[in-house]
Design a protein around this motif. Structure first.
Motif, PDB file in Angstrom:
ATOM      1  N   UNK A  21      43.718 -79.569 -39.263  1.00 35.79           N
ATOM      2  CA  UNK A  21      42.604 -79.215 -39.183  1.00 35.79           C
ATOM      3  C   UNK A  21      41.903 -78.097 -39.657  1.00 35.79           C
ATOM      4  N   UNK A  22      40.708 -78.267 -39.517  1.00 33.08           N
ATOM      5  CA  UNK A  22      39.578 -77.674 -40.545  1.00 33.08           C
ATOM      6  C   UNK A  22      38.923 -76.773 -40.111  1.00 33.08           C
ATOM      7  N   UNK A  23      38.348 -75.694 -40.110  1.00 36.48           N
ATOM      8  CA  UNK A  23      37.315 -74.641 -39.339  1.00 36.48           C
ATOM      9  C   UNK A  23      36.740 -74.385 -40.624  1.00 36.48           C
ATOM     10  N   UNK A  24      34.927 -74.270 -40.106  1.00 38.28           N
ATOM     11  CA  UNK A  24      34.469 -73.862 -41.995  1.00 38.28           C
ATOM     12  C   UNK A  24      33.709 -72.986 -40.469  1.00 38.28           C
ATOM     13  N   UNK A  25      33.023 -71.937 -41.345  1.00 40.74           N
ATOM     14  CA  UNK A  25      31.918 -70.651 -40.642  1.00 40.74           C
ATOM     15  C   UNK A  25      30.584 -70.969 -42.454  1.00 40.74           C
ATOM     16  N   UNK A  26      29.976 -72.104 -42.785  1.00 46.65           N
ATOM     17  CA  UNK A  26      29.274 -71.623 -43.727  1.00 46.65           C
ATOM     18  C   UNK A  26      28.233 -71.356 -43.339  1.00 46.65           C
ATOM     19  N   UNK A  27      27.342 -70.116 -42.542  1.00 49.81           N
ATOM     20  CA  UNK A  27      26.425 -69.673 -42.754  1.00 49.81           C
ATOM     21  C   UNK A  27      27.225 -68.104 -42.385  1.00 49.81           C
ATOM     22  N   UNK A  28      28.262 -67.778 -42.713  1.00 47.64           N
ATOM     23  CA  UNK A  28      28.760 -66.545 -42.767  1.00 47.64           C
ATOM     24  C   UNK A  28      28.450 -65.753 -43.888  1.00 47.64           C
ATOM     25  N   UNK A  29      28.640 -64.363 -44.138  1.00 47.22           N
ATOM     26  CA  UNK A  29      28.682 -63.450 -45.629  1.00 47.22           C
ATOM     27  C   UNK A  29      30.007 -63.616 -45.292  1.00 47.22           C
ATOM     28  N   UNK A  30      30.811 -62.940 -46.686  1.00 48.32           N
ATOM     29  CA  UNK A  30      31.921 -63.076 -47.295  1.00 48.32           C
ATOM     30  C   UNK A  30      32.594 -62.106 -46.574  1.00 48.32           C
ATOM     31  N   UNK A  31      32.049 -60.955 -46.953  1.00 51.33           N
ATOM     32  CA  UNK A  31      32.230 -59.610 -46.734  1.00 51.33           C
ATOM     33  C   UNK A  31      32.723 -59.577 -45.106  1.00 51.33           C
ATOM     34  N   UNK A  32      31.768 -60.266 -43.948  1.00 56.00           N
ATOM     35  CA  UNK A  32      31.800 -59.841 -42.563  1.00 56.00           C
ATOM     36  C   UNK A  32      32.992 -61.043 -42.526  1.00 56.00           C
ATOM     37  N   UNK A  33      33.043 -61.941 -43.134  1.00 57.07           N
ATOM     38  CA  UNK A  33      34.028 -63.326 -42.561  1.00 57.07           C
ATOM     39  C   UNK A  33      35.207 -62.479 -42.605  1.00 57.07           C
ATOM     40  N   UNK A  34      35.205 -61.804 -43.768  1.00 60.35           N
ATOM     41  CA  UNK A  34      36.553 -60.716 -44.193  1.00 60.35           C
ATOM     42  C   UNK A  34      37.539 -60.228 -43.113  1.00 60.35           C
ATOM     43  N   UNK A  35      36.128 -59.647 -42.620  1.00 62.14           N
ATOM     44  CA  UNK A  35      36.311 -58.609 -41.321  1.00 62.14           C
ATOM     45  C   UNK A  35      37.130 -59.437 -40.345  1.00 62.14           C
ATOM     46  N   UNK A  36      37.531 -60.761 -39.826  1.00 63.35           N
ATOM     47  CA  UNK A  36      38.040 -61.490 -39.099  1.00 63.35           C
ATOM     48  C   UNK A  36      39.950 -62.007 -39.007  1.00 63.35           C
ATOM     49  N   UNK A  37      40.393 -61.415 -38.367  1.00 67.93           N
ATOM     50  CA  UNK A  37      41.621 -62.411 -38.393  1.00 67.93           C
ATOM     51  C   UNK A  37      41.090 -63.428 -37.622  1.00 67.93           C
ATOM     52  N   UNK A  38      41.769 -64.976 -37.953  1.00 69.45           N
ATOM     53  CA  UNK A  38      41.635 -66.493 -37.736  1.00 69.45           C
ATOM     54  C   UNK A  38      42.273 -67.104 -37.267  1.00 69.45           C
ATOM     55  N   UNK A  39      41.745 -67.713 -36.254  1.00 70.29           N
ATOM     56  CA  UNK A  39      43.329 -68.126 -35.497  1.00 70.29           C
ATOM     57  C   UNK A  39      43.042 -69.537 -34.932  1.00 70.29           C
ATOM     58  N   UNK A  40      43.681 -69.996 -34.388  1.00 65.75           N
ATOM     59  CA  UNK A  40      43.644 -71.769 -33.912  1.00 65.75           C
ATOM     60  C   UNK A  40      44.407 -71.485 -32.248  1.00 65.75           C
ATOM     61  N   UNK A  41      43.538 -72.442 -31.900  1.00 65.10           N
ATOM     62  CA  UNK A  41      43.915 -72.247 -30.477  1.00 65.10           C
ATOM     63  C   UNK A  41      43.887 -73.510 -29.628  1.00 65.10           C
ATOM     64  N   UNK A  42      44.885 -74.193 -28.822  1.00 63.99           N
ATOM     65  CA  UNK A  42      44.490 -75.213 -27.941  1.00 63.99           C
ATOM     66  C   UNK A  42      45.001 -75.026 -26.484  1.00 63.99           C
ATOM     67  N   UNK A  43      44.493 -76.473 -25.386  1.00 65.79           N
ATOM     68  CA  UNK A  43      44.147 -76.018 -24.426  1.00 65.79           C
ATOM     69  C   UNK A  43      44.849 -77.576 -24.407  1.00 65.79           C
ATOM     70  N   UNK A  44      45.864 -77.906 -23.762  1.00 65.55           N
ATOM     71  CA  UNK A  44      46.264 -79.623 -23.359  1.00 65.55           C
ATOM     72  C   UNK A  44      45.840 -79.947 -21.577  1.00 65.55           C
ATOM     73  N   UNK A  45      45.819 -80.564 -21.208  1.00 66.44           N
ATOM     74  CA  UNK A  45      45.289 -81.110 -20.263  1.00 66.44           C
ATOM     75  C   UNK A  45      45.658 -80.912 -18.650  1.00 66.44           C
ATOM     76  N   UNK A  46      45.152 -80.038 -18.335  1.00 68.57           N
ATOM     77  CA  UNK A  46      45.605 -79.309 -16.897  1.00 68.57           C
ATOM     78  C   UNK A  46      46.385 -77.858 -17.246  1.00 68.57           C
TER      79      UNK A  46
END
Length: 119
Positions: free
Chosen positions: A19-44
């Motif tokens: 899986x990929x997640x892009x943030x093309x409009x983000x400024x790199x210095x701002x992007x660096x301030x974020x912890x990134x993650x993946x979550x999931x939701x199964x049916x029900x």
């Protein structure tokens, strides 16, 4: 921070997806301030944490995916990935990328990408 997730699909049990997640409009210095993650939701089921990665590349995984999934990021490309190996039926879910500011706590969600594991 706008997040664009992709890479979901149908895969047989035991297979892999990235899986990929892009943030093309983000400024790199701002992007660096974020912890990134993946979550999931199964049916029900409720949405659950899969993995997170800090700007220092510190990672955290749900017990159910440890040893099978790997989260990584490239700040210069403003990308985060989730490599999923040895997929099983219980991994079927909609996967969401997430960004949380490490100081303010403000967060953003990407649109989900569906992963379906078949037997």
């Amino acid at each position: 921070v706008q997040l664009q997730a992709s890479g979901g699909g149908l895969v047989e049990a035991g297979g892999s997806l990235r899986l990929s997640c892009a943030s093309p409009r983000s400024i790199t210095s701002v992007y660096n301030m974020y912890t990134l993650g993946w979550y999931r939701q199964a049916p029900g089921k409720e949405r659950e944490l899969v993995a997170t990665i800090t700007n220092l590349r510190e990672t955290n995984y749900a017990e159910s995916v440890k040893g099978r999934f790997t989260i990584s990021r490239d700040n210069s490309k403003k990308m985060v990935w989730l490599q999923m190996n040895s997929l099983n039926l219980e991994d079927t879910a909609v996967y969401y990328c997430h960004a949380k500011h490490r100081v303010s706590g403000s967060d953003f969600w990407g649109q989900g990408t569906l992963v379906t594991v078949s037997s």
